[in-house]
Design a protein around this motif. Sequence first.
Motif, PDB file in Angstrom:
ATOM      1  N   GLU A  11      39.559 -32.209  27.196  1.00 42.42           N
ATOM      2  CA  GLU A  11      39.887 -33.202  26.457  1.00 42.42           C
ATOM      3  C   GLU A  11      39.429 -32.926  24.834  1.00 42.42           C
ATOM      4  O   GLU A  11      38.601 -32.307  24.347  1.00 42.42           O
ATOM      5  N   SER A  12      40.534 -33.572  23.785  1.00 41.46           N
ATOM      6  CA  SER A  12      40.046 -33.519  22.523  1.00 41.46           C
ATOM      7  C   SER A  12      40.243 -34.653  21.785  1.00 41.46           C
ATOM      8  O   SER A  12      41.134 -35.354  21.904  1.00 41.46           O
ATOM      9  N   ARG A  13      39.159 -35.192  21.059  1.00 44.63           N
ATOM     10  CA  ARG A  13      39.118 -36.346  20.202  1.00 44.63           C
ATOM     11  C   ARG A  13      39.895 -36.227  18.632  1.00 44.63           C
ATOM     12  O   ARG A  13      39.905 -37.082  17.952  1.00 44.63           O
ATOM     13  N   ALA A  14      40.195 -34.732  18.476  1.00 42.22           N
ATOM     14  CA  ALA A  14      40.592 -34.513  17.266  1.00 42.22           C
ATOM     15  C   ALA A  14      41.793 -35.380  16.904  1.00 42.22           C
ATOM     16  O   ALA A  14      42.686 -35.602  17.320  1.00 42.22           O
ATOM     17  N   GLY A  15      41.443 -35.994  15.657  1.00 40.83           N
ATOM     18  CA  GLY A  15      42.625 -36.821  15.029  1.00 40.83           C
ATOM     19  C   GLY A  15      42.601 -38.356  15.423  1.00 40.83           C
ATOM     20  O   GLY A  15      43.814 -39.006  15.113  1.00 40.83           O
ATOM     21  N   TYR A  16      41.859 -38.635  16.475  1.00 35.44           N
ATOM     22  CA  TYR A  16      41.956 -39.981  16.905  1.00 35.44           C
ATOM     23  C   TYR A  16      41.625 -40.928  15.988  1.00 35.44           C
ATOM     24  O   TYR A  16      40.657 -40.808  14.920  1.00 35.44           O
ATOM     25  N   ASN A  17      42.603 -42.123  15.994  1.00 36.05           N
ATOM     26  CA  ASN A  17      42.270 -43.191  15.051  1.00 36.05           C
ATOM     27  C   ASN A  17      42.794 -44.311  15.846  1.00 36.05           C
ATOM     28  O   ASN A  17      44.042 -44.448  16.153  1.00 36.05           O
ATOM     29  N   ARG A  18      41.882 -45.361  15.976  1.00 28.52           N
ATOM     30  CA  ARG A  18      42.605 -46.879  17.041  1.00 28.52           C
ATOM     31  C   ARG A  18      43.670 -47.320  16.440  1.00 28.52           C
ATOM     32  O   ARG A  18      44.597 -47.617  17.081  1.00 28.52           O
ATOM     33  N   ASP A  19      43.969 -47.230  15.022  1.00 29.68           N
ATOM     34  CA  ASP A  19      45.232 -47.766  14.479  1.00 29.68           C
ATOM     35  C   ASP A  19      46.386 -47.066  14.878  1.00 29.68           C
ATOM     36  O   ASP A  19      47.309 -47.395  14.351  1.00 29.68           O
ATOM     37  N   LEU A  58      41.674 -46.376  24.829  1.00 26.49           N
ATOM     38  CA  LEU A  58      42.837 -45.891  23.835  1.00 26.49           C
ATOM     39  C   LEU A  58      42.308 -44.671  23.468  1.00 26.49           C
ATOM     40  O   LEU A  58      43.206 -43.547  23.516  1.00 26.49           O
ATOM     41  N   ALA A  59      41.127 -44.269  22.971  1.00 27.56           N
ATOM     42  CA  ALA A  59      40.520 -43.039  22.743  1.00 27.56           C
ATOM     43  C   ALA A  59      40.627 -42.193  23.942  1.00 27.56           C
ATOM     44  O   ALA A  59      40.768 -40.948  23.732  1.00 27.56           O
ATOM     45  N   GLU A  60      40.344 -42.527  24.987  1.00 29.95           N
ATOM     46  CA  GLU A  60      40.370 -41.430  26.165  1.00 29.95           C
ATOM     47  C   GLU A  60      41.815 -41.241  26.669  1.00 29.95           C
ATOM     48  O   GLU A  60      42.165 -40.012  26.864  1.00 29.95           O
ATOM     49  N   ALA A  61      42.800 -42.287  26.212  1.00 29.77           N
ATOM     50  CA  ALA A  61      44.382 -41.898  26.823  1.00 29.77           C
ATOM     51  C   ALA A  61      44.542 -40.791  25.434  1.00 29.77           C
ATOM     52  O   ALA A  61      45.348 -39.905  25.695  1.00 29.77           O
ATOM     53  N   TRP A  62      44.090 -41.018  24.287  1.00 36.44           N
ATOM     54  CA  TRP A  62      44.330 -40.068  23.002  1.00 36.44           C
ATOM     55  C   TRP A  62      43.854 -38.698  23.546  1.00 36.44           C
ATOM     56  O   TRP A  62      44.389 -37.530  23.313  1.00 36.44           O
ATOM     57  N   ASP A  63      42.517 -38.482  24.086  1.00 37.38           N
ATOM     58  CA  ASP A  63      42.023 -37.320  24.463  1.00 37.38           C
ATOM     59  C   ASP A  63      42.597 -36.540  25.657  1.00 37.38           C
ATOM     60  O   ASP A  63      42.614 -35.539  25.646  1.00 37.38           O
ATOM     61  N   SER A  64      43.519 -37.369  26.366  1.00 40.92           N
ATOM     62  CA  SER A  64      43.991 -36.998  27.615  1.00 40.92           C
ATOM     63  C   SER A  64      45.445 -36.893  27.252  1.00 40.92           C
ATOM     64  O   SER A  64      46.219 -36.527  28.591  1.00 40.92           O
ATOM     65  N   GLY A  65      45.994 -36.945  26.376  1.00 44.87           N
ATOM     66  CA  GLY A  65      47.600 -36.614  26.125  1.00 44.87           C
ATOM     67  C   GLY A  65      48.392 -37.353  25.267  1.00 44.87           C
ATOM     68  O   GLY A  65      49.222 -37.067  24.616  1.00 44.87           O
TER      69      GLY A  65
END
Length: 181
Positions: free
Chosen positions: A9-17, A81-88
Motif C-alpha cells: 500500500e502507498s499513502r503517497a498523494g492522499y488528501n481526504r478532499d 478513505l485513506a485505506e481505500a486510497w492506499d489500496s487502489g
Amino acid sequence: MDQLKVARESRAGYNRDKFKLWVDADGDGCDAREEVLLAKAVKKPRQGKGCKLTGGQWASYYDGKTVTDPSTLDIDHVVPLAEAWDSGASKWPAKRREAYANDLTAPRGLVAVSSGPNRTKGDKAPAEWLPPAKAAYCTYAADWTSTKLRWNLSADTAERAALRKLAAGCPTTTVSFTPAP
C-alpha cells in the motif's frame, strides 16, 4: 478472504478532499450521511425541513451502545478513505472516489456508529484496530472484506493476516458483495 488481492500500500498523494463527501445523489434533500442515518435506524427518526432528523434510535455495533441523538453518531467508512486510497483508489477518477465515499447501494460500507470508537479507529486497518465490542468482530471483518471486494481494493499482508485470524472465530459469518459499477 482468499479473494482479496495482496499488494503493498502507498499513502503517497492522499488528501481526504479527493473524496467528495455527503452528496445528495437523488436530490431528495438528504445527503448521504442523513440517508445512512435513515437506513440504519432501529427506530425511525422524524424527518424535518432540510432533512433534520429528530427522535429515532440507532445501534452502534462497534461499541454495543444504543444512541438516540443522531448528532453523536459518525458515519464510518468501514474501509477508511485513506485505506481505500492506499489500496487502489489513488488510481480512480474523481467520480469513482465520490461514488465510494457516498455508497448507499451496499449495506456494509457505511455504518452509523458512536463517534468515540470511530475517531479512535481513524484510518486504521484491522491489523491496527478492532471495535471495542468483541461481539462486533465478525460483522466488522465481514463488512471490511465485502467492501474491499466490492470496490476491488487490495489488502496488505498484515491486514489479510488480521482478517484471517478474525475469520477463524467466525465460522457462521458469510461475506457477500456485489461488485461496484
